[in-house]
Design a protein around this motif. Structure first.
Motif, PDB file in Angstrom:
ATOM      1  N   PHE A 170       1.187  -0.001   1.315  1.00 14.11           N
ATOM      2  CA  PHE A 170       2.092   1.141   1.271  1.00 14.11           C
ATOM      3  C   PHE A 170       1.252   2.404   1.457  1.00 14.11           C
ATOM      4  CE2 PHE A 170       3.919  -2.285  -1.073  1.00 14.11           C
ATOM      5  CZ  PHE A 170       5.292  -2.219  -0.892  1.00 14.11           C
ATOM      6  N   GLU A 171       1.279   2.965   2.658  1.00 12.87           N
ATOM      7  CA  GLU A 171       0.555   4.205   2.920  1.00 12.87           C
ATOM      8  C   GLU A 171       1.461   5.375   2.546  1.00 12.87           C
ATOM      9  OE1 GLU A 171      -0.842   4.275   6.951  1.00 12.87           O
ATOM     10  OE2 GLU A 171      -1.611   2.211   6.853  1.00 12.87           O
ATOM     11  N   LEU A 172       0.985   6.241   1.644  1.00  2.74           N
ATOM     12  CA  LEU A 172       1.809   7.301   1.080  1.00  2.74           C
ATOM     13  C   LEU A 172       1.315   8.678   1.500  1.00  2.74           C
ATOM     14  CD1 LEU A 172       1.970   5.919  -2.582  1.00  2.74           C
ATOM     15  CD2 LEU A 172       3.456   5.327  -0.664  1.00  2.74           C
ATOM     16  N   SER A 173       2.253   9.623   1.631  1.00  2.00           N
ATOM     17  CA  SER A 173       1.863  11.001   1.935  1.00  2.00           C
ATOM     18  C   SER A 173       1.095  11.614   0.767  1.00  2.00           C
ATOM     19  CB  SER A 173       3.098  11.848   2.258  1.00  2.00           C
ATOM     20  OG  SER A 173       4.076  11.744   1.236  1.00  2.00           O
ATOM     21  N   SER A 174       1.321  11.092  -0.437  1.00  2.00           N
ATOM     22  CA  SER A 174       0.549  11.457  -1.621  1.00  2.00           C
ATOM     23  C   SER A 174       0.772  10.353  -2.642  1.00  2.00           C
ATOM     24  CB  SER A 174       0.988  12.815  -2.189  1.00  2.00           C
ATOM     25  OG  SER A 174       2.320  12.753  -2.654  1.00  2.00           O
ATOM     26  N   VAL A 175      -0.088  10.287  -3.636  1.00  2.00           N
ATOM     27  CA  VAL A 175       0.096   9.311  -4.721  1.00  2.00           C
ATOM     28  C   VAL A 175       0.427  10.105  -5.980  1.00  2.00           C
ATOM     29  CG1 VAL A 175      -0.921   7.435  -6.051  1.00  2.00           C
ATOM     30  CG2 VAL A 175      -1.531   7.713  -3.635  1.00  2.00           C
TER      31      VAL A 175
ATOM     32  N   TYR B 172      -2.953   5.077  -0.748  1.00  2.00           N
ATOM     33  CA  TYR B 172      -2.187   3.876  -0.461  1.00  2.00           C
ATOM     34  C   TYR B 172      -2.189   2.921  -1.660  1.00  2.00           C
ATOM     35  CZ  TYR B 172      -6.293   0.822   0.488  1.00  2.00           C
ATOM     36  OH  TYR B 172      -7.427   0.068   0.397  1.00  2.00           O
ATOM     37  N   LEU B 173      -1.204   2.014  -1.645  1.00  2.00           N
ATOM     38  CA  LEU B 173      -1.095   0.914  -2.602  1.00  2.00           C
ATOM     39  C   LEU B 173      -1.116  -0.382  -1.814  1.00  2.00           C
ATOM     40  CD1 LEU B 173       2.126   2.043  -4.533  1.00  2.00           C
ATOM     41  CD2 LEU B 173      -0.197   2.448  -5.295  1.00  2.00           C
ATOM     42  N   ARG B 174      -1.481  -1.463  -2.472  1.00  2.00           N
ATOM     43  CA  ARG B 174      -1.345  -2.778  -1.843  1.00  2.00           C
ATOM     44  C   ARG B 174      -0.770  -3.752  -2.871  1.00  2.00           C
ATOM     45  NH1 ARG B 174      -2.584  -5.219   2.725  1.00  2.00           N
ATOM     46  NH2 ARG B 174      -4.092  -3.682   3.492  1.00  2.00           N
ATOM     47  N   LEU B 175       0.229  -4.494  -2.429  1.00  2.00           N
ATOM     48  CA  LEU B 175       0.851  -5.533  -3.252  1.00  2.00           C
ATOM     49  C   LEU B 175       0.619  -6.872  -2.572  1.00  2.00           C
ATOM     50  CD1 LEU B 175       2.704  -6.442  -5.616  1.00  2.00           C
ATOM     51  CD2 LEU B 175       4.651  -6.059  -4.073  1.00  2.00           C
ATOM     52  N   THR B 176       0.050  -7.827  -3.289  1.00  2.00           N
ATOM     53  CA  THR B 176      -0.256  -9.146  -2.733  1.00  2.00           C
ATOM     54  C   THR B 176       0.194 -10.218  -3.711  1.00  2.00           C
ATOM     55  OG1 THR B 176      -2.226  -8.206  -1.667  1.00  2.00           O
ATOM     56  CG2 THR B 176      -2.086 -10.607  -1.776  1.00  2.00           C
ATOM     57  N   VAL B 177       0.787 -11.288  -3.184  1.00  2.00           N
ATOM     58  CA  VAL B 177       1.185 -12.438  -4.006  1.00  2.00           C
ATOM     59  C   VAL B 177       0.588 -13.701  -3.400  1.00  2.00           C
ATOM     60  CG1 VAL B 177       3.116 -13.874  -4.779  1.00  2.00           C
ATOM     61  CG2 VAL B 177       3.300 -11.390  -4.877  1.00  2.00           C
ATOM     62  N   ARG B 178       0.038 -14.550  -4.260  1.00  2.00           N
ATOM     63  CA  ARG B 178      -0.534 -15.822  -3.826  1.00  2.00           C
ATOM     64  C   ARG B 178       0.114 -16.969  -4.597  1.00  2.00           C
ATOM     65  NH1 ARG B 178      -7.014 -14.178  -3.940  1.00  2.00           N
ATOM     66  NH2 ARG B 178      -7.002 -12.916  -2.013  1.00  2.00           N
ATOM     67  N   GLY B 179       0.268 -18.104  -3.921  1.00  2.00           N
ATOM     68  CA  GLY B 179       0.846 -19.284  -4.547  1.00  2.00           C
ATOM     69  C   GLY B 179       1.490 -20.169  -3.505  1.00  2.00           C
TER      70      GLY B 179
ATOM     71  N   LYS C  81       6.719  10.225   1.847  1.00  2.00           N
ATOM     72  CA  LYS C  81       6.689   9.548   3.144  1.00  2.00           C
ATOM     73  C   LYS C  81       5.882   8.262   2.991  1.00  2.00           C
ATOM     74  CE  LYS C  81       7.059  13.857   5.794  1.00  2.00           C
ATOM     75  NZ  LYS C  81       7.236  14.719   4.608  1.00  2.00           N
ATOM     76  N   ILE C  82       6.495   7.145   3.401  1.00  2.00           N
ATOM     77  CA  ILE C  82       5.882   5.834   3.171  1.00  2.00           C
ATOM     78  C   ILE C  82       5.843   5.045   4.475  1.00  2.00           C
ATOM     79  CG2 ILE C  82       5.967   3.699   1.823  1.00  2.00           C
ATOM     80  CD1 ILE C  82       7.823   5.170  -0.145  1.00  2.00           C
ATOM     81  N   LYS C  83       4.678   4.517   4.793  1.00  2.00           N
ATOM     82  CA  LYS C  83       4.541   3.591   5.916  1.00  2.00           C
ATOM     83  C   LYS C  83       4.099   2.251   5.335  1.00  2.00           C
ATOM     84  CE  LYS C  83       2.052   2.641  10.226  1.00  2.00           C
ATOM     85  NZ  LYS C  83       0.982   3.103  11.155  1.00  2.00           N
ATOM     86  N   ARG C  84       4.861   1.212   5.634  1.00  2.00           N
ATOM     87  CA  ARG C  84       4.561  -0.121   5.119  1.00  2.00           C
ATOM     88  C   ARG C  84       3.959  -0.974   6.245  1.00  2.00           C
ATOM     89  NH1 ARG C  84       9.025   2.171   3.472  1.00  2.00           N
ATOM     90  NH2 ARG C  84       9.530   2.263   1.242  1.00  2.00           N
ATOM     91  N   THR C  85       2.889  -1.679   5.934  1.00  2.00           N
ATOM     92  CA  THR C  85       2.266  -2.548   6.931  1.00  2.00           C
ATOM     93  C   THR C  85       2.009  -3.925   6.333  1.00  2.00           C
ATOM     94  OG1 THR C  85      -0.001  -1.891   6.361  1.00  2.00           O
ATOM     95  CG2 THR C  85       1.123  -0.580   8.046  1.00  2.00           C
ATOM     96  N   MET C  86       1.949  -4.919   7.223  1.00  2.00           N
ATOM     97  CA  MET C  86       1.629  -6.289   6.809  1.00  2.00           C
ATOM     98  C   MET C  86       0.470  -6.797   7.661  1.00  2.00           C
ATOM     99  SD  MET C  86       5.279  -8.189   6.162  1.00  2.00           S
ATOM    100  CE  MET C  86       4.459  -9.590   5.381  1.00  2.00           C
TER     101      MET C  86
END
Length: 867
Positions: A486-491, A538-545, A570-575
């Motif tokens: 999650f790329e953010l214009s600010s955190v 930016y933030l990153r969310l990851t799930v494993r399993g 403003k948020i840009k989401r990438t995978m």
């Protein structure tokens, strides 16, 4: 279509006494007065034309039930629209309406009023968001008498010690104090100014003076509201860079993107005020100007006061029309000296001012949204109290955030410490404050000891050792990974700590101020990791399993809900690219582009990776993450069920997790479709059920030839099941009921069939909770009910009960297709109120989950969210 063609169609329809007329997308600019001739008309669609006015003669269509005016250019509605006594649905979405005529409140049969996409000022957005009933209650009261209110919110923000409080004192004409104590938390007072153009009108500004210390920035976010005015103060002695103007403007833009900002340089008696105003305005267009003052000498204070009055006079809330009885009640509530009162007293006060019962709830929510009171009516743990003084709450919370003991213990806040910090507050109210802190995602009670809370803003900055556990799960056979950046214009402050508090039921006791490690079960089948990088924004969310989709969607929903608190962010989401030939790839795909690819009329099934020029499967990347892949998820579930039936015990055990995860994913996806509707008074009700023959033996060839009942279901994802006691009602008029609910039943049947796997009786796969708590007979009953529901759905498809679907196809407007589900839910709520006026509803309770999902749950499953 020209005028003559339109007149010809109207005359022909009048002659034939048509009941339905569809004129969507005909480029009609004006509706002729002869429309009055269509007195037999029940449905009129004029969607996606170019209508600007509507003739008053429209009010003569007394039999009209559905009027679709979506996507026109309407700026006003004729008062005569209030004469359409039989109108049930009025679609005004995507027009240019700024106000609605009070006469609309006379339409007692109107259950569906659609107003999305209009720049409405009256009714205000705080009322509109509460739904059709709320809007009509507002308009009915306004029709009696309306008053203007000249009140709004003024927020002073900036770093600590720059002179915010001194500026506010200067504006009030109070004496300058050199060593004024720093503001802790928020100070709320009033400032009265003369209106710049309205004679004998005073503007009343509720001033919120915010402490600038870093720890308060997270609590600020709850009060930085849109439709207010901001004054951002900096100290010329230290320079604008030290004032962190960009950081503050980022914060304001993220939380209140439509609010004007006045930048004020204080202490100009000691140093000049140089500022790159042009550059700031390019990035933050809501800046109204840069103003220079001296609190000490009073220099230019009067000039700033006049400019402040001008800007404040243009705020959306200024001069807002209120129903007179509501405004009188609101003013008495605002004037009360008590810190809190019970809800019964609040509503008694409204009753004294003749605010009707249906309007009282709307007014209470409106005052809550405006920040005048704190009242969480739908929260069982908070709805026993109405806070009349929000400042009192912030002062109490500030003591916790400042506490030396809390800081030294990395956020641990004990009940003993709460007694010390809040000695003058009643013990029951202390508990209410703790629950408020949890509601605001500032803290949470630990699962092991409910006497201990963790204050997330005081968690340690450095992460604990989590890499070993995080890496070990990746080495397990069959482990898969889903990740999103999650790329953010600010955190903003509160990210990700609010999300950590919100998701605490998944804790692994591994958390720090910028991240946390979560799990979905005691067995830790799946792990989730959230990490924030404020400097890189930016933030990153990851799930494993083995089947990460369900847990990923659940965590992402909670994270998106947290980010949604900042409407201007403003948020840009990438995978990440899944790789090629078992080789890793560094490319990140834009998630919005992937969504566009799969949502095309003819979906793009592959997309090229720019790093390797190899094609990647779009549905493969989005499997379980986007509604367009639902069919693929369903196919996978069906395949797994077949394997369960035909496979040996070892195979069944292996696929049990995948089957349960994907079923829960589909069920949660279904209920989340109705989140917005479950917020509204007219449509919130249990909406997962089975329609069955009363004897449950089977359907006759003619389904209306037998008695039919509705059985309500608990909606816990992965564990849908019939209510244990009650929640079963006979449908007295099945033909009419099925005609309304038919399309909804077909959609529900597609999902409810996964409440119990086909081979559950043999394999015990009804969901661990159901099998353990209710036993095999209950599981068999569940399987049989689901089979009957599927059979009914198949019969309905062949019957004449899908009027809404046919209507939607004729209207050709996307909005009506969406609104059909709203109509079904409103009809269901109305029917449930008739058959169960006390709203027992099988003991189901409406629960708002931390991820923002409304679920109707039995006591057993509701308890999971109250831990």
């Amino acid at each position: 279509m020209d005028k003559n063609q339109l007149l010809e169609i109207i005359e022909r329809a009048a002659e034939k006494k048509d009941r339905e007329l569809y004129l969507s997308r005909e480029q009609i600019k004006e509706l002729p007065a002869k429309i009055w001739q269509l007195k037999d008309l029940k449905i009129l669609s004029l969607a996606e034309n170019q209508l600007t006015p509507l003739p008053p003669e429209l009010g003569q269509l007394k039999n009209l039930e559905i009027l679709d005016l979506e996507r026109n250019q309407l700026k006003k509605l004729p008062l005569e629209i209030g004469q359409l006594k039989n109108l049930e649905v009025l679609n005004l979405s995507d027009n240019q309406l700024t106000d609605l005529p009070s006469e609309l409140g006379q339409l007692k049969n109107l259950t569906g009023l659609y107003l999305e996409g209009n720049p409405l000022e009256s009714p205000p957005p705080e009322v509109v968001k509460q739904g059709t009933k709320a809007v009509l209650a507002y308009l009915r009261e306004q029709l009696k008498e309306a008053k203007k209110q000249w009140v709004s919110k003024l927020l002073f923000v900036g770093e600590g010690g720059v002179g915010k409080t001194s500026l506010l004192r200067s504006l009030r004409g109070e004496k300058f104090i050199a060593d004024l104590e720093t503001t802790h938390g928020i100070s709320v007072e009033k400032l009265e100014l003369a209106h710049p153009t309205e004679t004998d009108v005073k503007i009343e500004l509720n001033t919120w003076d915010f402490g600038g210390q870093q720890i308060y920035h997270a609590t600020h976010q709850f009060f930085l509201t849109n439709r207010a005015l901001f004054v951002l103060v900096w100290d010329t002695r230290h320079g604008w860079e030290a004032g962190k103007l960009y950081n503050w403007l980022d914060r304001i833009q993220a939380k209140a993107p439509d609010s004007p900002v006045m930048i004020v340089a204080a202490h100009i008696d000691e140093r000049d005020a140089d500022l790159p105003l042009d550059d700031l305005r390019k990035k933050y267009p809501q800046i109204t100007g840069h103003y220079k003052v001296s609190n000490k000498t009073g220099e230019r204070i009067e000039d700033f006061r006049e400019k402040l009055s001008e800007v404040a006079a243009d705020l959306p809330l200024m001069g807002e029309q209120w129903p007179a009885s509501w405004l009188d009640a609101a003013n008495e509530i605002r004037g009360k000296k008590e810190h809190y009162i019970p809800p019964k007293e609040l509503f008694a006060l409204m009753d004294k001012h003749e605010v009707k019962k249906d309007g009282a709830r709307v007014l209470a929510q409106w005052l809550h949204e405006l920040g005048d009171i704190l009242y969480f009516r739908e929260d069982e743990e908070l709805n026993d109290l109405v806070i009349l003084n929000p400042q009192w709450v912030t002062e109490a919370i500030s003591k916790v955030l400042e506490s030396k003991e809390v800081i030294e213990r990395d956020g641990v806040f004990t009940r003993q410490l709460s007694d010390e910090l809040w000695p003058d507050i009643d013990e029951n109210i202390r508990g209410h404050f703790l629950r408020l802190m949890e509601r605001f995602d500032l803290s949470y009670r630990t699962l092991e000891n409910r006497e201990i809370s963790l204050v997330v803003e005081r968690l340690p900055l450095d992460p604990p050792d989590y890499e070993k556990k995080w890496d070990e799960i990746k080495e397990k056979e069959g482990c898969k990974e889903i990740s999103m950046k999650f790329e953010l214009s600010s955190v903003p402050a509160g990210i990700p700590t609010w999300f950590i508090a919100r998701s605490h039921r998944f804790t692994t006791h591994t958390h720090w101020r910028l991240g946390a490690l979560f799990t979905d079960s005691k067995e830790e089948r799946h792990l989730g990791l959230v990490e924030a990088y404020p400097h890189d924004r930016y933030l990153r969310l990851t799930v494993r399993g083995p089947v990460p989709q369900n847990f990923f969607v659940l965590l992402r929903n909670g994270l998106e809900l947290t980010l949604a608190r900042f409407p201007g962010l403003k948020i840009k989401r990438t995978m990440p690219c899944p790789g090629h030939d078992d080789k890793k790839c560094t490319h990140e795909f834009d998630f919005a582009q992937l969504e566009k690819a799969v949502e095309k009329v003819k979906p793009a099934l592959e997309i090229q990776c720019p790093e390797t020029f190899e094609n990647v499967s779009v549905p493969g990347m989005l499997f379980g993450l986007h509604w367009k892949t639902n069919d693929e998820v369903i196919k996978r579930i069906d395949t797994l069920q077949t394997v369960v039936i035909e496979g040996d015990e070892k195979i069944v055990t292996t696929i049990h997790t995948e089957l349960g995860e994907l079923s829960a994913l589909m069920q949660r996806g279904f209920t989340s479709l109705f989140n917005a509707l479950q917020k509204l008074e007219e449509s919130h009700c249990p909406n997962v059920f089975a329609v069955l023959p009363k004897d449950e033996k089977g359907w006759l060839e003619i389904i209306l030839g037998q008695k039919i009942v509705l059985q309500l279901y608990c909606q816990q994802p992965g564990n849908w099941h019939p209510t244990i006691k009650g929640g079963r009602y006979e449908i007295k008029q099945p033909a009419q009921w099925l005609r309304t609910m038919g399309p909804y039943i077909v959609k529900l049947a597609n999902v409810i069939k996964y409440a119990a796997p086909v081979a559950g009786a043999a394999a015990g796969l009804y969901g661990e909770t159901i099998a353990r708590v209710r036993g095999a007979k209950f599981a068999e009953k569940l399987t049989h009910q689901i089979k009957l529901m599927e059979e009914l759905a198949n019969k309905i498809k062949d019957e004449k009960y899908l009027r809404e679907i046919k209507l939607a196809e004729k209207l050709g407007a996307e909005g009506i297709v969406e609104h059909a589900e709203g109509a079904a839910l409103r009809a269901l709520r109305k029917w449930l109120d008739e058959v169960d006026p006390h709203q027992h509803w099988g003991g189901l309770k409406k629960i708002l989950t931390p991820e923002g999902h409304y679920l109707w749950l039995c006591d057993y499953h509701a308890a999971e969210y109250k831990k």
